[in-house]
Design a protein around this motif. Structure first.
Motif, PDB file in Angstrom:
ATOM      1  N   GLY A   1      15.980 -16.202  -7.316  1.00 40.59           N
ATOM      2  CA  GLY A   1      15.776 -15.468  -6.071  1.00 40.59           C
ATOM      3  C   GLY A   1      14.331 -15.041  -5.987  1.00 40.59           C
ATOM      4  N   ARG A   2      14.110 -14.024  -5.235  1.00 40.02           N
ATOM      5  CA  ARG A   2      12.752 -13.514  -5.091  1.00 40.02           C
ATOM      6  C   ARG A   2      12.306 -12.848  -6.373  1.00 40.02           C
ATOM      7  NH1 ARG A   2      11.128  -9.601  -0.349  1.00 40.02           N
ATOM      8  NH2 ARG A   2       8.989  -9.657  -1.010  1.00 40.02           N
ATOM      9  N   ALA A   3      11.111 -13.161  -6.851  1.00 46.35           N
ATOM     10  CA  ALA A   3      10.607 -12.610  -8.102  1.00 46.35           C
ATOM     11  C   ALA A   3      10.281 -11.128  -7.967  1.00 46.35           C
ATOM     12  CB  ALA A   3       9.372 -13.376  -8.562  1.00 46.35           C
ATOM     13  N   ALA A   4       9.797 -10.712  -6.816  1.00 45.70           N
ATOM     14  CA  ALA A   4       9.463  -9.313  -6.602  1.00 45.70           C
ATOM     15  C   ALA A   4       9.988  -8.889  -5.235  1.00 45.70           C
ATOM     16  CB  ALA A   4       7.955  -9.102  -6.670  1.00 45.70           C
ATOM     17  N   ARG A   5      10.531  -7.695  -5.155  1.00 52.71           N
ATOM     18  CA  ARG A   5      11.054  -7.195  -3.889  1.00 52.71           C
ATOM     19  C   ARG A   5       9.982  -6.513  -3.066  1.00 52.71           C
ATOM     20  NH1 ARG A   5      15.747  -4.521  -7.042  1.00 52.71           N
ATOM     21  NH2 ARG A   5      16.711  -6.382  -7.827  1.00 52.71           N
ATOM     22  N   LEU A   6       9.018  -5.891  -3.729  1.00 54.16           N
ATOM     23  CA  LEU A   6       7.921  -5.253  -3.009  1.00 54.16           C
ATOM     24  C   LEU A   6       6.854  -6.291  -2.692  1.00 54.16           C
ATOM     25  CD1 LEU A   6       7.469  -1.983  -5.107  1.00 54.16           C
ATOM     26  CD2 LEU A   6       8.575  -2.227  -2.900  1.00 54.16           C
ATOM     27  N   PRO A   7       6.258  -6.222  -1.518  1.00 53.21           N
ATOM     28  CA  PRO A   7       5.206  -7.186  -1.181  1.00 53.21           C
ATOM     29  C   PRO A   7       3.991  -6.991  -2.094  1.00 53.21           C
ATOM     30  CG  PRO A   7       5.793  -5.820   0.722  1.00 53.21           C
ATOM     31  CD  PRO A   7       6.546  -5.307  -0.443  1.00 53.21           C
ATOM     32  N   LEU A   8       3.620  -8.050  -2.785  1.00 55.72           N
ATOM     33  CA  LEU A   8       2.511  -7.955  -3.736  1.00 55.72           C
ATOM     34  C   LEU A   8       1.198  -7.630  -3.028  1.00 55.72           C
ATOM     35  CD1 LEU A   8       3.366 -10.883  -6.159  1.00 55.72           C
ATOM     36  CD2 LEU A   8       3.848  -8.447  -6.423  1.00 55.72           C
ATOM     37  N   SER A   9       1.049  -8.046  -1.796  1.00 51.49           N
ATOM     38  CA  SER A   9      -0.184  -7.740  -1.062  1.00 51.49           C
ATOM     39  C   SER A   9      -0.315  -6.231  -0.826  1.00 51.49           C
ATOM     40  CB  SER A   9      -0.229  -8.491   0.267  1.00 51.49           C
ATOM     41  OG  SER A   9       0.869  -8.122   1.074  1.00 51.49           O
ATOM     42  N   ARG A  10       0.800  -5.572  -0.563  1.00 51.16           N
ATOM     43  CA  ARG A  10       0.768  -4.108  -0.367  1.00 51.16           C
ATOM     44  C   ARG A  10       0.457  -3.400  -1.678  1.00 51.16           C
ATOM     45  NH1 ARG A  10       2.862  -1.768   4.654  1.00 51.16           N
ATOM     46  NH2 ARG A  10       2.869  -3.562   6.022  1.00 51.16           N
ATOM     47  N   VAL A  11       1.053  -3.874  -2.763  1.00 48.29           N
ATOM     48  CA  VAL A  11       0.793  -3.265  -4.070  1.00 48.29           C
ATOM     49  C   VAL A  11      -0.675  -3.447  -4.436  1.00 48.29           C
ATOM     50  CG1 VAL A  11       1.362  -3.352  -6.530  1.00 48.29           C
ATOM     51  CG2 VAL A  11       3.175  -3.584  -4.825  1.00 48.29           C
ATOM     52  N   LYS A  12      -1.201  -4.644  -4.179  1.00 47.45           N
ATOM     53  CA  LYS A  12      -2.608  -4.896  -4.478  1.00 47.45           C
ATOM     54  C   LYS A  12      -3.508  -3.993  -3.645  1.00 47.45           C
ATOM     55  CE  LYS A  12      -5.846  -8.460  -5.530  1.00 47.45           C
ATOM     56  NZ  LYS A  12      -5.923  -9.789  -6.079  1.00 47.45           N
ATOM     57  N   ALA A  13      -3.152  -3.756  -2.377  1.00 46.25           N
ATOM     58  CA  ALA A  13      -3.940  -2.865  -1.514  1.00 46.25           C
ATOM     59  C   ALA A  13      -3.923  -1.439  -2.059  1.00 46.25           C
ATOM     60  CB  ALA A  13      -3.399  -2.901  -0.093  1.00 46.25           C
TER      61      ALA A  13
ATOM     62  N   VAL B   1      -0.841  -6.867 -10.909  1.00 43.69           N
ATOM     63  CA  VAL B   1      -0.211  -6.451  -9.655  1.00 43.69           C
ATOM     64  C   VAL B   1       1.288  -6.707  -9.723  1.00 43.69           C
ATOM     65  CG1 VAL B   1      -0.091  -6.923  -7.166  1.00 43.69           C
ATOM     66  CG2 VAL B   1      -2.308  -6.766  -8.297  1.00 43.69           C
ATOM     67  N   PHE B   2       1.690  -7.854 -10.277  1.00 45.29           N
ATOM     68  CA  PHE B   2       3.112  -8.177 -10.417  1.00 45.29           C
ATOM     69  C   PHE B   2       3.814  -7.158 -11.313  1.00 45.29           C
ATOM     70  CE2 PHE B   2       6.572 -10.105 -12.809  1.00 45.29           C
ATOM     71  CZ  PHE B   2       7.392 -10.506 -11.778  1.00 45.29           C
ATOM     72  N   VAL B   3       3.205  -6.820 -12.431  1.00 45.21           N
ATOM     73  CA  VAL B   3       3.814  -5.862 -13.359  1.00 45.21           C
ATOM     74  C   VAL B   3       3.922  -4.484 -12.705  1.00 45.21           C
ATOM     75  CG1 VAL B   3       3.486  -4.655 -15.555  1.00 45.21           C
ATOM     76  CG2 VAL B   3       3.147  -7.117 -15.433  1.00 45.21           C
ATOM     77  N   LEU B   4       2.903  -4.066 -11.980  1.00 41.40           N
ATOM     78  CA  LEU B   4       2.963  -2.786 -11.274  1.00 41.40           C
ATOM     79  C   LEU B   4       4.054  -2.786 -10.216  1.00 41.40           C
ATOM     80  CD1 LEU B   4      -0.830  -1.967 -10.897  1.00 41.40           C
ATOM     81  CD2 LEU B   4       0.846  -0.712 -12.253  1.00 41.40           C
ATOM     82  N   ALA B   5       4.194  -3.892  -9.480  1.00 42.16           N
ATOM     83  CA  ALA B   5       5.241  -3.993  -8.462  1.00 42.16           C
ATOM     84  C   ALA B   5       6.612  -3.923  -9.114  1.00 42.16           C
ATOM     85  CB  ALA B   5       5.084  -5.285  -7.670  1.00 42.16           C
TER      86      ALA B   5
ATOM     87  N   ALA C   1      -7.138   0.705  -3.546  1.00 33.81           N
ATOM     88  CA  ALA C   1      -7.483   1.985  -2.937  1.00 33.81           C
ATOM     89  C   ALA C   1      -7.955   2.996  -3.976  1.00 33.81           C
ATOM     90  CB  ALA C   1      -6.282   2.545  -2.177  1.00 33.81           C
ATOM     91  N   ASP C   2      -7.627   2.761  -5.232  1.00 36.71           N
ATOM     92  CA  ASP C   2      -8.070   3.653  -6.307  1.00 36.71           C
ATOM     93  C   ASP C   2      -9.533   3.355  -6.625  1.00 36.71           C
ATOM     94  OD1 ASP C   2      -8.483   5.201  -8.557  1.00 36.71           O
ATOM     95  OD2 ASP C   2      -6.727   4.471  -9.625  1.00 36.71           O
ATOM     96  N   PRO C   3     -10.408   4.352  -6.508  1.00 38.37           N
ATOM     97  CA  PRO C   3     -11.837   4.101  -6.750  1.00 38.37           C
ATOM     98  C   PRO C   3     -12.146   3.766  -8.214  1.00 38.37           C
ATOM     99  CG  PRO C   3     -11.445   6.434  -6.341  1.00 38.37           C
ATOM    100  CD  PRO C   3     -10.154   5.727  -6.088  1.00 38.37           C
ATOM    101  N   ASP C   4     -11.259   4.108  -9.136  1.00 36.69           N
ATOM    102  CA  ASP C   4     -11.491   3.814 -10.549  1.00 36.69           C
ATOM    103  C   ASP C   4     -11.164   2.371 -10.916  1.00 36.69           C
ATOM    104  OD1 ASP C   4     -12.289   6.422 -10.955  1.00 36.69           O
ATOM    105  OD2 ASP C   4     -10.270   7.092 -11.534  1.00 36.69           O
ATOM    106  N   VAL C   5     -10.493   1.644 -10.035  1.00 36.69           N
ATOM    107  CA  VAL C   5     -10.081   0.267 -10.319  1.00 36.69           C
ATOM    108  C   VAL C   5     -11.059  -0.680  -9.659  1.00 36.69           C
ATOM    109  CG1 VAL C   5      -8.262  -1.448 -10.041  1.00 36.69           C
ATOM    110  CG2 VAL C   5      -7.666   0.936 -10.474  1.00 36.69           C
ATOM    111  N   GLY C   6     -11.667  -1.539 -10.479  1.00 38.87           N
ATOM    112  CA  GLY C   6     -12.588  -2.533  -9.946  1.00 38.87           C
ATOM    113  C   GLY C   6     -11.855  -3.786  -9.503  1.00 38.87           C
ATOM    114  N   LEU C   7     -11.230  -4.461 -10.448  1.00 37.96           N
ATOM    115  CA  LEU C   7     -10.482  -5.676 -10.171  1.00 37.96           C
ATOM    116  C   LEU C   7      -9.083  -5.545 -10.755  1.00 37.96           C
ATOM    117  CD1 LEU C   7     -13.146  -8.375 -11.101  1.00 37.96           C
ATOM    118  CD2 LEU C   7     -12.418  -7.735  -8.819  1.00 37.96           C
ATOM    119  N   ALA C   8      -8.140  -6.204 -10.122  1.00 39.11           N
ATOM    120  CA  ALA C   8      -6.766  -6.226 -10.635  1.00 39.11           C
ATOM    121  C   ALA C   8      -6.270  -7.663 -10.588  1.00 39.11           C
ATOM    122  CB  ALA C   8      -5.865  -5.323  -9.801  1.00 39.11           C
ATOM    123  N   SER C   9      -5.860  -8.176 -11.733  1.00 35.94           N
ATOM    124  CA  SER C   9      -5.358  -9.552 -11.783  1.00 35.94           C
ATOM    125  C   SER C   9      -4.007  -9.638 -11.092  1.00 35.94           C
ATOM    126  CB  SER C   9      -5.228 -10.013 -13.236  1.00 35.94           C
ATOM    127  OG  SER C   9      -4.178  -9.307 -13.874  1.00 35.94           O
TER     128      SER C   9
END
Length: 123
Positions: free
Chosen positions: A44-56, A72-76, A60-68
């Motif tokens: 089925g779907r690997a993630a229920r939350l939209p990864l683009s929203r999680v990445k956004a 993002v998948f693990v955070l979602a 939005a956190d000023p302390d985060v430069g890049l996120a692989s």
């Protein structure tokens, strides 16, 4: 090349992979499915939350430069598990009140009852 399931922590592997690993470790042919298992990516779907929203949200956190993409998948997935856990705990309180709909007081009761949710008590 390494399989995706090998890169994921054991807690994030699907239930079929977990059963095979437990059966091999225990020497058993079949292992009962523990409730709350993670679905396989192909089932089925690997993630229920939209990864683009999680990445956004991560960006939005000023302390985060890049996120692989993996981060993002693990955070979602962690957010999904968190919401699922607190909703299940709150649903117990809704059932005690003979209701099927969660209310704010059910979430408040779950937060007060479970030590892992102590960081939410100020909200």
């Amino acid at each position: 090349m390494t399989a995706v399931s090998e890169l994921r922590p054991a807690a994030l592997r699907c239930s079929a992979h977990a059963r095979r690993g437990m059966a091999a470790a225990a020497g058993a042919e079949a292992v009962e499915d523990a409730g709350g298992a993670v679905p396989c990516a192909g089932s089925g779907r690997a993630a229920r939350l939209p990864l683009s929203r999680v990445k956004a949200l991560v960006k939005a956190d000023p302390d985060v430069g890049l996120a692989s993409q993996e981060a993002v998948f693990v955070l979602a997935r962690a957010a999904e598990l968190f919401v699922e856990t607190i909703a299940k705990d709150a649903f117990v309180y809704a059932q005690q009140g003979k209701r099927k709909t969660l209310q704010r007081k059910d979430l408040d009761n779950a937060i007060e009852a479970v030590d892992e949710f102590a960081f939410l008590e100020a909200l």
